[in-house]
Design a protein around this motif. Structure first.
Motif, short mmCIF file in Angstrom:
data_model
loop_
_atom_site.label_atom_id
_atom_site.label_comp_id
_atom_site.label_asym_id
_atom_site.label_seq_id
_atom_site.Cartn_x
_atom_site.Cartn_y
_atom_site.Cartn_z
N LEU A 277 0.83 -1.20 0.00
CA LEU A 277 0.00 0.00 0.00
C LEU A 277 0.87 1.25 0.00
O LEU A 277 2.06 1.19 0.29
CB LEU A 277 -0.94 0.02 1.20
CG LEU A 277 -0.42 0.44 2.59
CD1 LEU A 277 -1.59 0.55 3.55
CD2 LEU A 277 0.62 -0.51 3.13
N TRP A 278 0.24 2.38 -0.33
CA TRP A 278 0.92 3.67 -0.34
C TRP A 278 0.96 4.26 1.07
O TRP A 278 -0.02 4.15 1.81
CB TRP A 278 0.21 4.65 -1.28
CG TRP A 278 0.41 4.32 -2.72
CD1 TRP A 278 -0.39 3.53 -3.50
CD2 TRP A 278 1.47 4.76 -3.57
NE1 TRP A 278 0.12 3.45 -4.77
CE2 TRP A 278 1.26 4.20 -4.84
CE3 TRP A 278 2.59 5.57 -3.36
CZ2 TRP A 278 2.12 4.42 -5.91
CZ3 TRP A 278 3.44 5.80 -4.43
CH2 TRP A 278 3.21 5.24 -5.68
N GLN A 279 2.08 4.91 1.41
CA GLN A 279 2.21 5.59 2.69
C GLN A 279 2.62 7.04 2.43
O GLN A 279 3.36 7.32 1.49
CB GLN A 279 3.24 4.87 3.57
CG GLN A 279 2.77 3.48 3.98
CD GLN A 279 3.75 2.73 4.84
OE1 GLN A 279 4.95 3.01 4.83
NE2 GLN A 279 3.26 1.76 5.61
N TYR A 280 2.15 7.95 3.30
CA TYR A 280 2.24 9.38 3.05
C TYR A 280 2.88 10.10 4.24
O TYR A 280 2.60 9.77 5.39
CB TYR A 280 0.84 9.96 2.81
CG TYR A 280 0.05 9.21 1.76
CD1 TYR A 280 -0.02 9.67 0.45
CD2 TYR A 280 -0.61 8.02 2.08
CE1 TYR A 280 -0.74 8.98 -0.52
CE2 TYR A 280 -1.32 7.32 1.12
CZ TYR A 280 -1.38 7.80 -0.18
OH TYR A 280 -2.09 7.11 -1.13
N TRP A 281 3.71 11.11 3.91
CA TRP A 281 4.32 11.95 4.95
C TRP A 281 3.88 13.39 4.68
O TRP A 281 4.38 14.06 3.78
CB TRP A 281 5.84 11.84 4.91
CG TRP A 281 6.54 12.67 5.96
CD1 TRP A 281 6.83 14.00 5.91
CD2 TRP A 281 7.03 12.20 7.22
NE1 TRP A 281 7.46 14.39 7.06
CE2 TRP A 281 7.61 13.31 7.89
CE3 TRP A 281 7.04 10.97 7.86
CZ2 TRP A 281 8.19 13.21 9.14
CZ3 TRP A 281 7.63 10.87 9.11
CH2 TRP A 281 8.20 11.98 9.74
N TYR A 282 2.86 13.85 5.44
CA TYR A 282 2.39 15.22 5.32
C TYR A 282 3.18 16.09 6.28
O TYR A 282 3.09 15.92 7.50
CB TYR A 282 0.90 15.30 5.64
CG TYR A 282 0.00 14.80 4.53
CD1 TYR A 282 -0.35 15.63 3.47
CD2 TYR A 282 -0.47 13.49 4.53
CE1 TYR A 282 -1.16 15.18 2.44
CE2 TYR A 282 -1.29 13.03 3.50
CZ TYR A 282 -1.63 13.89 2.46
OH TYR A 282 -2.44 13.43 1.44
N ASP A 283 3.92 17.05 5.75
CA ASP A 283 4.76 17.90 6.59
C ASP A 283 3.94 18.72 7.59
O ASP A 283 4.40 18.99 8.70
CB ASP A 283 5.61 18.84 5.73
CG ASP A 283 6.98 18.25 5.44
OD1 ASP A 283 7.28 17.16 5.96
OD2 ASP A 283 7.75 18.88 4.69
N ASP A 284 2.74 19.10 7.21
CA ASP A 284 1.90 19.89 8.11
C ASP A 284 1.49 19.08 9.34
O ASP A 284 1.17 19.65 10.39
CB ASP A 284 0.65 20.38 7.39
CG ASP A 284 0.95 21.47 6.38
OD1 ASP A 284 2.05 22.06 6.48
OD2 ASP A 284 0.11 21.73 5.51
#
Length: 282
Positions: free
Chosen positions: A231-238
């Motif tokens: 699966l895709w994993q995300y790093w949101y800086d906010d």
């Protein structure tokens, strides 16, 4: 050496732990026991300079040197310019130059309790001791998932006798290439499409972060093939900011956030503005 993505131990020569029978090559190993050829990895320092290991293409002289973009060291033996194109880049957080005896690593892993190890990890104390412990025990551990960015493929340096490399896995670049185009199929949900189609997002590969980047949402993402299902994993800086953990993943209508190496929790914060690529299992 503690860095943004991994912690590293450097061995300046090949050796075998007599207690465990595990062999190590000359070069760097991270906290998962993954090997990095010293001539292929570069470390970025807080001042923007880089620290790297060089091998002269002309006379074979080895050199550890600091450099900045566009400036490369000169071989101290023959005078040739020692430039290189790094395969892997990581950002330095802390360096411990203390030396640890190779023969002590196996015994240290047996004698230090799990409670003490957890305490040291939480306080970031004694990084060299922690690294040696992890290297000695990694051979017996089955890694379910990698932390942070996609893992390194072994380079072509000669293996030490008795060394058994880990099976290589496809990288994101091998699966998707340097550019990904996304078509919005419902609010904040996208599918991967071709460049010729009517797409809403264009993601490009960031070699420094070893992940794809979306400028509009200030989001880094990568496809984790070391978990099942992939699966895709995300790093949101906010959301994650400068935290050590903070990767997120979306399953159905729920978002989850990483809180430790093995723990994920349901994200209870505001999800407005969060988007994701559709999962095959949703």
């Amino acid at each position: 050496m503690r860095c943004k993505n991994h912690d590293y131990m450097y061995y300046n020569e090949a050796w075998t732990d007599e207690k465990t029978g595990v062999s190590y090559r000359k070069g760097y190993y991270d906290e998962n026991g993954t090997y990095y050829d010293a001539d292929s990895i570069v470390f970025k320092k807080p001042d923007g300079s880089y620290e790297a290991h060089y091998v002269c293409d002309y006379c074979g002289t080895e050199l550890e040197a600091n450099w900045k973009e566009g400036f490369y060291p000169t071989c101290q033996n023959c005078g040739a310019e020692m430039n290189k194109t790094p395969v892997y880049i990581d950002e330095i957080v802390n360096i411990d130059t203390g030396a640890v005896s190779y023969s002590d690593s196996g015994e240290m892993a047996k004698n230090i309790s799990n409670r003490l190890l957890k305490s040291m990890l939480l306080s970031f104390a004694m990084p060299i001791v922690i690294m040696v412990i992890m290297f000695a025990t990694t051979a017996k551990m089955n890694r379910e998932t990698d932390s942070f960015f996609e893992r390194v493929i072994y380079t072509e340096s000669a293996p030490v006798e008795e060394y058994e490399p880990v099976e290589e896995t496809e990288t994101n670049l091998e699966i998707y290439g340097t550019d990904i185009y996304l078509d919005e199929i419902s609010p904040d949900i996208y599918r991967i499409c071709d460049e010729e189609e009517d797409y809403e997002k264009h993601l490009t590969w960031d070699y420094g972060a070893r992940s794809y980047y979306d400028y509009d949402s200030d989001c880094y993402l990568w496809y984790n093939t070391d978990v099942s299902p992939n699966l895709w994993q995300y790093w949101y800086d906010d959301i994650a900011g400068d935290n050590y953990y903070g990767w997120m993943e979306c399953e159905g209508e729920d978002w989850y956030i990483e809180v430790s190496d093995t723990d994920w929790e349901l994200y209870e914060g505001d999800t407005d503005g969060l988007w994701h690529i559709e999962n095959s299992f949703d």
